[in-house]
Scaffold this motif. Structure first.
Motif, PDB file in Angstrom:
ATOM      1  N   ILE A 137     -10.647 -15.974  53.702  1.00  0.00           N
ATOM      2  CA  ILE A 137     -10.039 -16.204  52.391  1.00  0.00           C
ATOM      3  C   ILE A 137     -10.571 -17.502  51.797  1.00  0.00           C
ATOM      4  O   ILE A 137     -10.877 -17.589  50.605  1.00  0.00           O
ATOM      5  N   ALA A 138     -10.715 -18.528  52.651  1.00  0.00           N
ATOM      6  CA  ALA A 138     -11.070 -19.854  52.145  1.00  0.00           C
ATOM      7  C   ALA A 138     -12.536 -19.941  51.737  1.00  0.00           C
ATOM      8  O   ALA A 138     -12.921 -20.857  51.009  1.00  0.00           O
ATOM      9  N   ILE A 158      -3.740 -22.096  48.817  1.00  0.00           N
ATOM     10  CA  ILE A 158      -4.622 -21.103  48.203  1.00  0.00           C
ATOM     11  C   ILE A 158      -4.698 -19.859  49.088  1.00  0.00           C
ATOM     12  O   ILE A 158      -4.580 -18.733  48.626  1.00  0.00           O
ATOM     13  N   VAL A 159      -4.864 -20.088  50.389  1.00  0.00           N
ATOM     14  CA  VAL A 159      -4.986 -18.968  51.324  1.00  0.00           C
ATOM     15  C   VAL A 159      -3.701 -18.156  51.349  1.00  0.00           C
ATOM     16  O   VAL A 159      -3.709 -16.924  51.263  1.00  0.00           O
ATOM     17  N   GLU A 160      -2.568 -18.867  51.428  1.00  0.00           N
ATOM     18  CA  GLU A 160      -1.295 -18.146  51.493  1.00  0.00           C
ATOM     19  C   GLU A 160      -1.077 -17.322  50.225  1.00  0.00           C
ATOM     20  O   GLU A 160      -0.699 -16.140  50.283  1.00  0.00           O
ATOM     21  N   ALA A 185     -11.157 -11.609  47.444  1.00  0.00           N
ATOM     22  CA  ALA A 185     -11.631 -11.606  46.061  1.00  0.00           C
ATOM     23  C   ALA A 185     -10.618 -12.288  45.145  1.00  0.00           C
ATOM     24  O   ALA A 185     -10.996 -12.963  44.186  1.00  0.00           O
ATOM     25  N   LEU A 186      -9.312 -12.140  45.468  1.00  0.00           N
ATOM     26  CA  LEU A 186      -8.280 -12.730  44.612  1.00  0.00           C
ATOM     27  C   LEU A 186      -8.243 -14.248  44.739  1.00  0.00           C
ATOM     28  O   LEU A 186      -7.812 -14.945  43.815  1.00  0.00           O
ATOM     29  N   ALA A 187      -8.691 -14.754  45.908  1.00  0.00           N
ATOM     30  CA  ALA A 187      -8.563 -16.182  46.175  1.00  0.00           C
ATOM     31  C   ALA A 187      -9.321 -17.031  45.162  1.00  0.00           C
ATOM     32  O   ALA A 187      -8.970 -18.186  44.927  1.00  0.00           O
ATOM     33  N   THR A 188     -10.359 -16.482  44.570  1.00  0.00           N
ATOM     34  CA  THR A 188     -11.121 -17.277  43.606  1.00  0.00           C
ATOM     35  C   THR A 188     -10.616 -17.057  42.184  1.00  0.00           C
ATOM     36  O   THR A 188     -11.261 -17.475  41.225  1.00  0.00           O
TER      37      THR A 188
END
Lengths: 300, 307
Positions: B153-154, B169-171, B207-210
């Protein structure tokens, strides 16, 4: 009713192989077994012979003493062993960045269909097959004398051996890089990573076990090379350790060469002992490569 | 129509959607495909959705072999647009134009205009890396990185140099990807240890993390079992509140279940070299495509007469 003739038919179809076919099969297997045993028996005989001649001479004293011209009992391989270790480290420092960078370029950047990259590719394949003595002459002309003019020192030896095994490192690294699936690259690029970030953070870490294995195997080829070091003028007898990269040096295969070619046959046991030391070093390096491969190799 | 929406708000949202989007397209009944863009022109006036993409005469060629031609249609914000059609019709090729993934294939060349918020993505001064920062993508086969769940994720936020607390961000990404509860106790374990469905949701969360605007999904469920597929479909319906989604699917029921609008592609055998060239047949609200399509070929396809 109709089952009876059918059963008869199937019995006819599944016949035993004829005895002639079975004999052929057996002969073929024996031929394969023989081929396998040739390599194994030769190696075993070699190791056994060397062990008989030299096992009694291998001791801590042997690897911590400088060689002697007069006393076969107290001679040693200290300077050669140190020289070999220095050579390997220097050689690795040279071949890892250059070899991996070349592999990355060829796999990730070069246009595979371009004339230039195909030329480079064919060249690398061919360079891997050039006899080592030719590399020695190259080293002598360009590194020891000529443009670089370093003299017959450690750095010159390491660069010469490096050139010798560089094609192997490039080929192995390319294979390791190619083994990283393209879905990983796509995943990384789709997140907005640059090509460089993708290579540095995804592709190279994924290829690292393969690259490391290849580098160790390349170094274990370099460690036994004698001809190029002789040609560039490395010492075969040295009662001193190299202190820096611009010092003169000797190496294990050169020490073996010196021991064996001494007029005094008493030195042959020392030569056999030095071979044992070199073989032990090789076994350790190859074991390291196998360990790396089994431990970290990824099944994608 | 087989509804498999579990959450009531989604259902309401979708019905509301179908009601509003049916209005302009009713006017374009029986009109050729190209006129669909005019329907798009009426869209903002109708007060519904804003177009994020506008494809104008897009064609893709691999070397000298054309793959898809003359595609013109808009993609609206906060909608799920499904691309359906038989194999080889160019759906996957087309979706890869939307974030310039086709650039990775040296022989691929794209003609026409792919406008994203009015900006042609294929303009010379556009950097594909910048494009992909705004447009996330999920692939056919789950492709987690061989790293921990956390690092998967990171990775995006790190390479983009995003500010903020990485743990948060990861959570947040894992929560949005409906994965947090399943993995919160094993964030530091390797992502390869997850099931296929979890891996695919990890890829969505990644993909959502960014924080992209758009998420492109190229047959995201084709490697998954029906239960995992259902969860991803539920997730898509949740995500469209905040993101726009384009999905390529071979599964017509999936298109019917999740999408607001469906584009039907077909493949023509053209010329003596029997080149297979895909092109768009029609783009309509999903309900219309599956109940009363404009084109006979669409009807034949969705009713299973071919394909």
């Amino acid at each position: 009713m109709s089952a009876v003739p059918e059963a008869g038919l199937s019995r006819k179809v599944v016949e035993r192989a004829s005895s002639g076919q079975r004999t052929k099969d057996l002969m073929f297997r024996l031929a394969l077994l023989f081929s396998v045993s040739v390599g194994f028996v030769v190696l075993a005989a070699l190791v056994l012979d060397v062990m008989i001649d030299g096992a009694s001479r291998v001791s801590l004293d042997f690897i911590t003493s400088f060689p002697s011209r007069i006393s076969p009992e107290s001679t040693g391989v200290k300077s050669a062993l140190i020289g070999t270790i220095y050579l390997m480290v220097l050689c690795a420092v040279f071949i890892v960045p250059v070899g991996v960078a070349t592999a990355v370029y060829l796999e990730e950047y070069a246009n595979r269909d371009s004339r230039l990259s195909r030329l480079i590719e064919v060249n690398i394949q061919n360079l891997a097959a050039v006899p080592s003595v030719v590399y020695g002459i190259l080293g002598l002309a360009f590194i020891v004398r000529g443009p670089l003019g370093l003299g017959p020192v450690l750095l010159a030896g390491a660069l010469t051996l490096g050139l010798l095994v560089l094609p192997v490192v490039i080929i192995v690294s390319r294979e390791a890089i190619r083994a990283v699936p393209s879905s990983i690259r796509e995943g990384s690029l789709a997140l907005g990573a640059t090509q460089w970030q993708t290579i540095w953070k995804q592709v190279l870490p994924g290829a690292l076990p393969g690259i490391a294995t290849g580098v160790i195997l390349a170094l274990s080829r370099a460690i036994g090379e004698t001809a190029p070091l002789l040609v560039i003028g490395a010492a075969t007898f040295a009662r001193f350790n190299p202190e820096g990269i611009t010092d003169r040096f000797t190496a294990m295969p050169l020490a073996i060469f010196e021991f064996i070619s001494d007029a005094d046959t008493e030195f042959r046991a020392a030569g056999a002992a030095a071979i044992i030391v070199l073989l032990a070093l090789l076994v350790v390096m190859n074991a390291g490569a196998i360990f790396l491969r089994n431990r970290y190799e990824r099944k994608w | 129509m087989a509804e498999r929406v579990t959450q009531e708000p989604d259902r309401q949202e979708r019905e509301a959607q179908a009601a509003t989007s049916a209005v302009p397209s009713a006017g374009s009944d029986g009109q050729p495909v190209a006129l669909q863009t005019e329907a798009h022109g009426q869209k903002p006036a109708a007060g519904t959705r804003e177009a994020i993409y506008d494809l104008d005469d897009v064609g893709v060629t691999y070397g000298s072999v054309p793959a898809v031609r003359e595609v013109t249609f808009p993609i609206y914000q906060h909608e799920i647009t499904a691309l359906i059609g038989p194999s080889g019709c160019g759906k996957s090729t087309l979706i890869r134009c939307l974030n310039r993934m086709n650039d990775l294939i040296p022989a691929a060349s794209v003609t026409g205009k792919v406008s994203y918020h009015g900006q042609n993505l294929y303009d010379d001064e556009i950097d594909p890396v910048q494009v992909r920062k705004h447009i996330g993508m999920v692939f056919q086969k789950p492709n987690p990185f061989p790293k921990t769940i956390y690092d998967n994720i990171a990775f995006g936020p790190r390479v983009l140099g995003m500010d903020g607390n990485m743990d948060e961000i990861v959570e947040s990404a894992l929560r949005r990807g409906a994965l947090w509860d399943e993995v919160k106790d094993r964030l530091k374990t390797n992502a390869f240890g997850m099931s296929g469905g979890q891996q695919q949701r990890l890829c969505i969360a990644r993909a959502l993390a960014t924080s992209p605007d758009v998420i492109l999904m190229d047959e995201p469920c084709s490697a998954l079992d029906p239960i995992s597929t259902g969860r991803i479909e539920d997730l898509m319906l949740e995500l469209k509140e905040n993101y726009s989604i384009v999905i390529v699917t071979h599964n017509m029921q999936q298109a019917a279940r999740v999408s607001d609008r469906t584009a039907f592609f077909i493949v023509d055998l053209k010329g003596e070299e029997s080149h297979r060239i895909g092109h768009l047949v029609e783009l309509s609200p999903t309900e219309k495509i599956f109940t009363n399509p404009d084109d006979q070929r669409t009807e034949d396809y969705v009713t299973g007469k071919f394909g």
